[in-house]
Design a protein around this motif. Structure first.
Motif, PDB file in Angstrom:
ATOM      1  N   LEU A 245      46.440 -84.171   7.002  1.00 17.54           N
ATOM      2  CA  LEU A 245      45.751 -83.156   6.148  1.00 17.54           C
ATOM      3  C   LEU A 245      46.559 -82.226   5.242  1.00 17.54           C
ATOM      4  O   LEU A 245      47.452 -81.719   6.037  1.00 17.54           O
ATOM      5  CB  LEU A 245      44.795 -82.670   7.144  1.00 17.54           C
ATOM      6  CG  LEU A 245      43.571 -83.418   7.690  1.00 17.54           C
ATOM      7  CD1 LEU A 245      43.056 -82.645   8.951  1.00 17.54           C
ATOM      8  CD2 LEU A 245      42.670 -84.119   6.639  1.00 17.54           C
ATOM      9  N   THR A 246      46.193 -81.677   4.266  1.00 19.97           N
ATOM     10  CA  THR A 246      46.861 -80.306   3.813  1.00 19.97           C
ATOM     11  C   THR A 246      46.610 -79.283   4.698  1.00 19.97           C
ATOM     12  O   THR A 246      45.627 -79.196   5.330  1.00 19.97           O
ATOM     13  CB  THR A 246      46.390 -80.048   2.379  1.00 19.97           C
ATOM     14  OG1 THR A 246      44.880 -79.709   2.420  1.00 19.97           O
ATOM     15  CG2 THR A 246      46.498 -81.223   1.358  1.00 19.97           C
TER      16      THR A 246
ATOM     17  N   ASP B 157      39.023 -78.707   8.842  1.00 15.44           N
ATOM     18  CA  ASP B 157      38.656 -79.759   9.951  1.00 15.44           C
ATOM     19  C   ASP B 157      38.500 -79.187  11.058  1.00 15.44           C
ATOM     20  O   ASP B 157      37.682 -79.395  11.836  1.00 15.44           O
ATOM     21  CB  ASP B 157      40.024 -80.817  10.220  1.00 15.44           C
ATOM     22  CG  ASP B 157      39.889 -81.766  11.364  1.00 15.44           C
ATOM     23  OD1 ASP B 157      39.100 -82.622  11.129  1.00 15.44           O
ATOM     24  OD2 ASP B 157      40.593 -81.822  12.333  1.00 15.44           O
TER      25      ASP B 157
ATOM     26  N   ALA C 245      42.917 -78.247   4.419  1.00 17.59           N
ATOM     27  CA  ALA C 245      41.958 -79.234   4.961  1.00 17.59           C
ATOM     28  C   ALA C 245      42.002 -79.201   6.544  1.00 17.59           C
ATOM     29  O   ALA C 245      41.130 -79.571   7.326  1.00 17.59           O
ATOM     30  CB  ALA C 245      42.499 -80.831   4.536  1.00 17.59           C
ATOM     31  N   PHE C 246      43.148 -78.980   7.000  1.00 15.81           N
ATOM     32  CA  PHE C 246      43.586 -78.773   8.562  1.00 15.81           C
ATOM     33  C   PHE C 246      42.407 -77.617   8.944  1.00 15.81           C
ATOM     34  O   PHE C 246      41.771 -78.020  10.207  1.00 15.81           O
ATOM     35  CB  PHE C 246      44.787 -78.313   8.574  1.00 15.81           C
ATOM     36  CG  PHE C 246      45.245 -78.186  10.106  1.00 15.81           C
ATOM     37  CD1 PHE C 246      45.414 -79.036  11.222  1.00 15.81           C
ATOM     38  CD2 PHE C 246      45.537 -76.769  10.462  1.00 15.81           C
ATOM     39  CE1 PHE C 246      45.661 -78.619  12.410  1.00 15.81           C
ATOM     40  CE2 PHE C 246      45.799 -76.469  11.820  1.00 15.81           C
ATOM     41  CZ  PHE C 246      46.143 -77.601  12.734  1.00 15.81           C
TER      42      PHE C 246
ATOM     43  N   GLN D 174      48.403 -83.793  13.708  1.00 20.46           N
ATOM     44  CA  GLN D 174      49.120 -83.847  12.189  1.00 20.46           C
ATOM     45  C   GLN D 174      50.633 -84.221  12.412  1.00 20.46           C
ATOM     46  O   GLN D 174      51.292 -84.824  11.378  1.00 20.46           O
ATOM     47  CB  GLN D 174      48.810 -82.630  11.594  1.00 20.46           C
ATOM     48  CG  GLN D 174      47.528 -82.347  11.181  1.00 20.46           C
ATOM     49  CD  GLN D 174      46.962 -83.312  10.307  1.00 20.46           C
ATOM     50  OE1 GLN D 174      47.381 -83.624   9.281  1.00 20.46           O
ATOM     51  NE2 GLN D 174      45.795 -83.917  10.843  1.00 20.46           N
TER      52      GLN D 174
END
Length: 131
Positions: free
Chosen positions: A67-68, A75, A71-72, A36
């Motif tokens: 990714l927000t 993931d 979302a991180f 990221q």
């Protein structure tokens, strides 16, 4: 701080039963962060981490679609098969230690560079500007 000290701190903060469990969390989260984080913030953070941790972070190729924070976590959970709650715990345990090593100024720059939702993962309040 040495890599072993990071593991000890994460183990203590995350209340992990073994050092191996803490190391698994560190490796998972630093790898994810490496996908990221880009630019000067990535380079400066790597310089403040011990060699082993910096290697984990910088071995990752940054994703083209950031990714927000949520979302991180999703993931990372998907990569390990762990629950979202466990992965959120792991993420906070590791990133709070990373925040300490980064220091307040670099952490502020990192948070400005990342999409929303990461501040809480690093142990900071998520501040937004009023419209």
């Amino acid at each position: 701080m040495t890599f072993e000290q990071i593991l000890d701190k994460v183990r203590y903060e995350g209340v992990y039963p073994t050092r191996e469990r803490a190391e698994a969390a560190v490796r998972l989260v630093l790898s994810g962060l490496g996908r990221q984080l880009t630019g000067d913030e990535r380079v400066e953070l790597a310089a403040r981490l011990p060699f082993e941790a910096a290697s984990i972070l910088t071995a990752q190729i940054p994703d083209t679609q950031p990714l927000t924070g949520w979302a991180f976590v999703k993931d990372l959970a998907g990569r390990t098969g762990a629950t979202l709650a466990t992965t959120r715990w792991d993420t906070g345990s590791v990133l709070s230690t990373v925040a300490t090593l980064a220091g307040p100024d670099l952490l502020t720059r990192i948070l400005r560079h990342l999409p929303s939702g990461y501040a809480l993962l690093f142990g900071r309040a998520e501040l937004t500007q009023a419209a």
